[in-house]
Write a protein that holds these residues in place. Sequence first.
Motif, PDB file in Angstrom:
ATOM      1  N   VAL A  11       0.847  -1.196   0.000  1.00  0.00           N
ATOM      2  CA  VAL A  11       0.000   0.000   0.000  1.00  0.00           C
ATOM      3  C   VAL A  11       0.885   1.250   0.000  1.00  0.00           C
ATOM      4  O   VAL A  11       1.854   1.328   0.744  1.00  0.00           O
ATOM      5  N   THR A  12       0.563   2.220  -0.859  1.00  0.00           N
ATOM      6  CA  THR A  12       1.307   3.478  -0.912  1.00  0.00           C
ATOM      7  C   THR A  12       0.644   4.487   0.025  1.00  0.00           C
ATOM      8  O   THR A  12      -0.579   4.648   0.005  1.00  0.00           O
ATOM      9  N   LEU A  13       1.464   5.168   0.838  1.00  0.00           N
ATOM     10  CA  LEU A  13       0.930   6.158   1.779  1.00  0.00           C
ATOM     11  C   LEU A  13       1.263   7.562   1.287  1.00  0.00           C
ATOM     12  O   LEU A  13       2.401   7.836   0.899  1.00  0.00           O
ATOM     13  N   LYS A  14       0.278   8.448   1.295  1.00  0.00           N
ATOM     14  CA  LYS A  14       0.500   9.803   0.762  1.00  0.00           C
ATOM     15  C   LYS A  14      -0.156  10.859   1.644  1.00  0.00           C
ATOM     16  O   LYS A  14      -1.212  10.621   2.240  1.00  0.00           O
ATOM     17  N   VAL A  15       0.476  12.050   1.697  1.00  0.00           N
ATOM     18  CA  VAL A  15      -0.152  13.183   2.374  1.00  0.00           C
ATOM     19  C   VAL A  15      -0.427  14.262   1.332  1.00  0.00           C
ATOM     20  O   VAL A  15       0.422  14.534   0.483  1.00  0.00           O
ATOM     21  N   ALA A  48      -8.937  14.243   6.296  1.00  0.00           N
ATOM     22  CA  ALA A  48      -9.623  13.095   5.695  1.00  0.00           C
ATOM     23  C   ALA A  48      -8.620  11.959   5.500  1.00  0.00           C
ATOM     24  O   ALA A  48      -7.497  12.187   5.058  1.00  0.00           O
ATOM     25  N   VAL A  49      -9.030  10.747   5.876  1.00  0.00           N
ATOM     26  CA  VAL A  49      -8.204   9.556   5.644  1.00  0.00           C
ATOM     27  C   VAL A  49      -8.967   8.685   4.652  1.00  0.00           C
ATOM     28  O   VAL A  49     -10.078   8.235   4.932  1.00  0.00           O
ATOM     29  N   ARG A  50      -8.352   8.496   3.474  1.00  0.00           N
ATOM     30  CA  ARG A  50      -9.079   7.881   2.359  1.00  0.00           C
ATOM     31  C   ARG A  50      -8.355   6.631   1.866  1.00  0.00           C
ATOM     32  O   ARG A  50      -7.135   6.619   1.772  1.00  0.00           O
ATOM     33  N   ASP A  51      -9.142   5.580   1.587  1.00  0.00           N
ATOM     34  CA  ASP A  51      -8.522   4.417   0.931  1.00  0.00           C
ATOM     35  C   ASP A  51      -9.330   4.069  -0.308  1.00  0.00           C
ATOM     36  O   ASP A  51     -10.432   4.591  -0.497  1.00  0.00           O
ATOM     37  N   GLY A  57      -2.182  -3.465  -2.586  1.00  0.00           N
ATOM     38  CA  GLY A  57      -1.589  -2.761  -3.727  1.00  0.00           C
ATOM     39  C   GLY A  57      -2.251  -1.408  -3.954  1.00  0.00           C
ATOM     40  O   GLY A  57      -2.025  -0.771  -4.976  1.00  0.00           O
ATOM     41  N   GLY A  58      -3.069  -0.974  -3.012  1.00  0.00           N
ATOM     42  CA  GLY A  58      -3.816   0.280  -3.182  1.00  0.00           C
ATOM     43  C   GLY A  58      -3.106   1.495  -2.596  1.00  0.00           C
ATOM     44  O   GLY A  58      -1.889   1.490  -2.396  1.00  0.00           O
ATOM     45  N   LYS A  59      -3.921   2.529  -2.324  1.00  0.00           N
ATOM     46  CA  LYS A  59      -3.365   3.802  -1.875  1.00  0.00           C
ATOM     47  C   LYS A  59      -4.125   4.281  -0.634  1.00  0.00           C
ATOM     48  O   LYS A  59      -5.347   4.133  -0.564  1.00  0.00           O
ATOM     49  N   VAL A  60      -3.390   4.873   0.303  1.00  0.00           N
ATOM     50  CA  VAL A  60      -4.040   5.521   1.445  1.00  0.00           C
ATOM     51  C   VAL A  60      -3.604   6.985   1.435  1.00  0.00           C
ATOM     52  O   VAL A  60      -2.408   7.280   1.425  1.00  0.00           O
ATOM     53  N   VAL A  61      -4.568   7.888   1.389  1.00  0.00           N
ATOM     54  CA  VAL A  61      -4.237   9.310   1.320  1.00  0.00           C
ATOM     55  C   VAL A  61      -4.779  10.035   2.544  1.00  0.00           C
ATOM     56  O   VAL A  61      -5.949   9.875   2.906  1.00  0.00           O
ATOM     57  N   VAL A  62      -3.906  10.812   3.188  1.00  0.00           N
ATOM     58  CA  VAL A  62      -4.368  11.706   4.253  1.00  0.00           C
ATOM     59  C   VAL A  62      -4.394  13.103   3.660  1.00  0.00           C
ATOM     60  O   VAL A  62      -3.372  13.602   3.183  1.00  0.00           O
TER      61      VAL A  62
END
Length: 273
Positions: free
Chosen positions: A132-136, A188-191, A171-176
């Motif tokens: 999982v890719t983590l992004k701000v 917002a915390v989004r998957d 293999g997805g993305k988590v964006v704060v």
Amino acid sequence: IQESNPMRTINDEIFVYVTKKQKEIDELKKLELFRREFLADVSHEFKTPIFAAQGFIHTLLDGAMEDENVRERFLRKAAKNLDSLDVLVKDLLVLSQMETGDIKMNTAPMDIRLLTHNIFSRLENIAHSREVTLKVKPEDMPEVWVLADMDRIEQVMLNLIENAIKYGKEGGKVVVQFTETKKYIDVAVRDNGPGIPHEHLNRIFERFYRVDKSRSKDIGGTGLGLAIVKHILNAHHTKIAVMSKPDKGTTFSFKLEKAFVHHALENQTEEAL
Ligand code: ADP
């Protein structure tokens, strides 16, 4: 002018008194029911890891210890169950402190963006294991200052981000994402995971409520994470919202009071001067 009837006044007062007492009794009954349900839930949640650890240890003592492979495997399983018991006890303690209002809030300016990066580092291994890719976002906002209790908000962000990694897409993305308004910062915390079915959405904040019980336990969830999040945000006089679309993903969001926000652009101008 109508003369007042003393009997009527007394009757009215008795009526008001009885209604008030009845309300108090109803409230106490509700509390008692809550307490009993809570105890039943807690005992049930404790039983599972205790029974499992007991099972592995007794099987070892009954002779399985001779086989080196079995010994290692069973000991690891017993340890894993005791670890989940440990997490459960810690979560329960936090929750009970929050519920009794037995908690001192230390509100001060804090940089929630820095906190998010620290949490990303702590969760690097589990994110990596699920690719999982983590992004701000936005990327050009180096600091995001809010007025909040840092330790508590750390728990909120940790629970939400960890859930997004665990229940989101492999293999997805988590964006704060941080959004600045006049007085607040929206967080917002989004998957982009499978989402939460509509009928479960307003129940996920209840203690021990899980959409998929066996999956949650497999991943090591206690079912208390979101209940804790809700209580902490309540103590900050704010609310958690959730939006979810099947196969598109889930977004948890809340707002916090702004302390001040330092922009990259302002920084550059200052330095240029
Ligand atoms: P748990 O310890 O089981 O993770 P939580 O209170 O943190 O407990 O979450 C409650 C339930 O909500 C989880 O068991 C899971 O089914 C669901 N859930 C939480 N976050 C997400 C998410 N980002 N995507 C899908 N389901 C989620």
